[in-house]
Design an enzyme around this catalytic site. Sequence first.
Site, short mmCIF file in Angstrom:
data_model
loop_
_atom_site.label_atom_id
_atom_site.label_comp_id
_atom_site.label_asym_id
_atom_site.label_seq_id
_atom_site.Cartn_x
_atom_site.Cartn_y
_atom_site.Cartn_z
NE ARG A 60 -2.04 -0.97 3.69
CZ ARG A 60 -1.62 0.06 4.41
NH1 ARG A 60 -1.93 1.30 4.06
NH2 ARG A 60 -0.87 -0.11 5.50
CE LYS A 201 -5.59 -4.21 4.98
NZ LYS A 201 -6.15 -4.91 6.16
CG HIS A 221 -6.45 -4.49 11.07
ND1 HIS A 221 -5.14 -4.10 11.21
CD2 HIS A 221 -6.48 -5.34 10.02
CE1 HIS A 221 -4.41 -4.70 10.29
NE2 HIS A 221 -5.19 -5.45 9.56
CB SER A 239 2.07 -6.39 8.98
OG SER A 239 2.72 -7.28 8.10
CE LYS A 243 -3.91 -8.72 11.89
NZ LYS A 243 -4.43 -9.01 10.55
CB THR A 244 -2.67 -14.78 9.31
OG1 THR A 244 -3.17 -13.53 8.82
CG2 THR A 244 -3.16 -15.89 8.41
CG ASP A 258 -6.77 -8.38 7.61
OD1 ASP A 258 -5.92 -8.21 8.51
OD2 ASP A 258 -6.89 -7.60 6.67
NE ARG A 322 0.57 -8.89 2.38
CZ ARG A 322 -0.02 -8.68 3.53
NH1 ARG A 322 -1.00 -9.48 3.93
NH2 ARG A 322 0.34 -7.68 4.31
#
Length: 536
Positions: A60, A201, A221, A239, A243-244, A258, A322
């Site tokens: 981004r 996003k 988030h 990031s 989290k994932t 997410d 990704r």
Amino acid sequence: MQEIGVKSENASVEALGIKGATAHWNLSPKKLAEIAVNLGQATRTNSGAISVDTGEFTGRSPKDRFIVKDEITEDSVWWGNINIPFDADKFDALYDKVTNYLSGKEIYVRDAYACADDNYRTNIRVVNEFSWSNMFAYNMFLRPTEEEIKSFSPDWVVINAPGFKANPEVDGTRQHNFAILNFKRKIALIGGTGYTGEIKKGIFSALNFELPHLKNTLSMHCSANIGKGGDTAIFFGLSGTGKTTLSADPNRQLIGDDEHGWSNENSVFNFEGGCYAKVIDLSEEKEPDIYRAIKEGALLENVVINDGDVDFKNGSKTENTRVSYPIDHIDNIVEPSIGKNPKNIFFLTCDAYGVLPPISKLTPGQAAFHFISGYTAKVAGTEAGITEPVTAFSACFGAPFMPLHPTKYAEMLSKKMQEAGVNVWLINTGWTGGPYGKGSRMKLSYTRAMITAALNGELDNVEFSNHSVFHVAIPASCPGVPSEVLSPRGTWNDDEGYYKKANQLAEAFNKNFEKFAEFANEDIMAAAPKIREIVS
């Protein structure tokens, strides 16, 4: 003008200002992948997934994200370096330029929606210049049935034209790329960048305004999963904090990885229909669910391919490699992607200072403080002379996507936590035994054991002690974890060095929080860390 595929009878890209195009509506991901490969825009890997390069941008571009300032947003958006205002007339002129650019081209249109809870369903029409971008939209958003498509009416429209470059002097952008939200016209306009995350996003940012501001529903988030007894857990984190990875638990069903909402009806619902995971250093041993999800229908971005195999260790194009895939590529999911009130919330941080405990319990005031702070640390790159980690604070663990003031989300979260009687835990997935360069990364197996113990109630009756700088409650014991690991100071074997680092991090927390202090209540301010006097 040709419009091909399954669509609503009244739907047309001409209504969007795109003329003379060949518009492919709602193609299957298999067909979209085939088109991308045949055009030389994608490579087929041995797993069946396709791989693309997103071009100049592999992430981004936060400085090029704008929100149109008008009567809807003027007094409600938190304007500044994150939410940058854009003139409404400039938007209209730029929109016309982008639709004119897409006119006459072969384009791809997707009807999809966000929010798994029907009470909050938001219909989205995505128009893409490239087939693989449209495949990303298929993967990431929720997928209506063919019957639903035939009567589909969008709440939001995304126009995505990576090949269009703005003229900053004329168009009002900072440079040639842009991602602009217009809440009055309900359009997300994206140009000059092929990075697909801008699509995801953009809609997340729109929901982060509309759900809390207009529907009194908290947007988050975070990732979320649900246990066999129906207990929901939420994982906040920036990031690189896990989290994932940590929400993909073989003993629990994944709700989403997410973006979620927490409604007044006490549902926790996924915004999305897929996952967008980092794959740098991915291995089947460490992250089997994500590794096995990379098959036909998955879209890899900016990875290096050798003889059809992905070199996951290779970050030569970007460290932000990704993959996107539909959530049903993961076996252990709950359908639909909805859970009930959470019992446990985890704030994940990768503390490269090695200061924060691997697990600690937070009071409501501390939870609000750490939520507004949104701390993690990024390890410095390989640039000569840089050896210290870099602190990173991102309010609500997602500041780049939050149009409202962070305290709005924090107040909603605090209220919901207290109403639901939630336990809130701070988890350090970063360093132990010393800072980056001296200590070592916390073992994933230990972190999983700590989270499992918290989820199973095995920490409810253990003894706790308070950290002398951050004042969070540290358990004295935890099943599956050596007790000496639980005390960060104890792992250092250097009290003076430890408290110097702890004070350094505490100062960074307090400095960051200065801009929020006038909005915070006494409980939140009391949760700030206190500098400890060091006696040599």
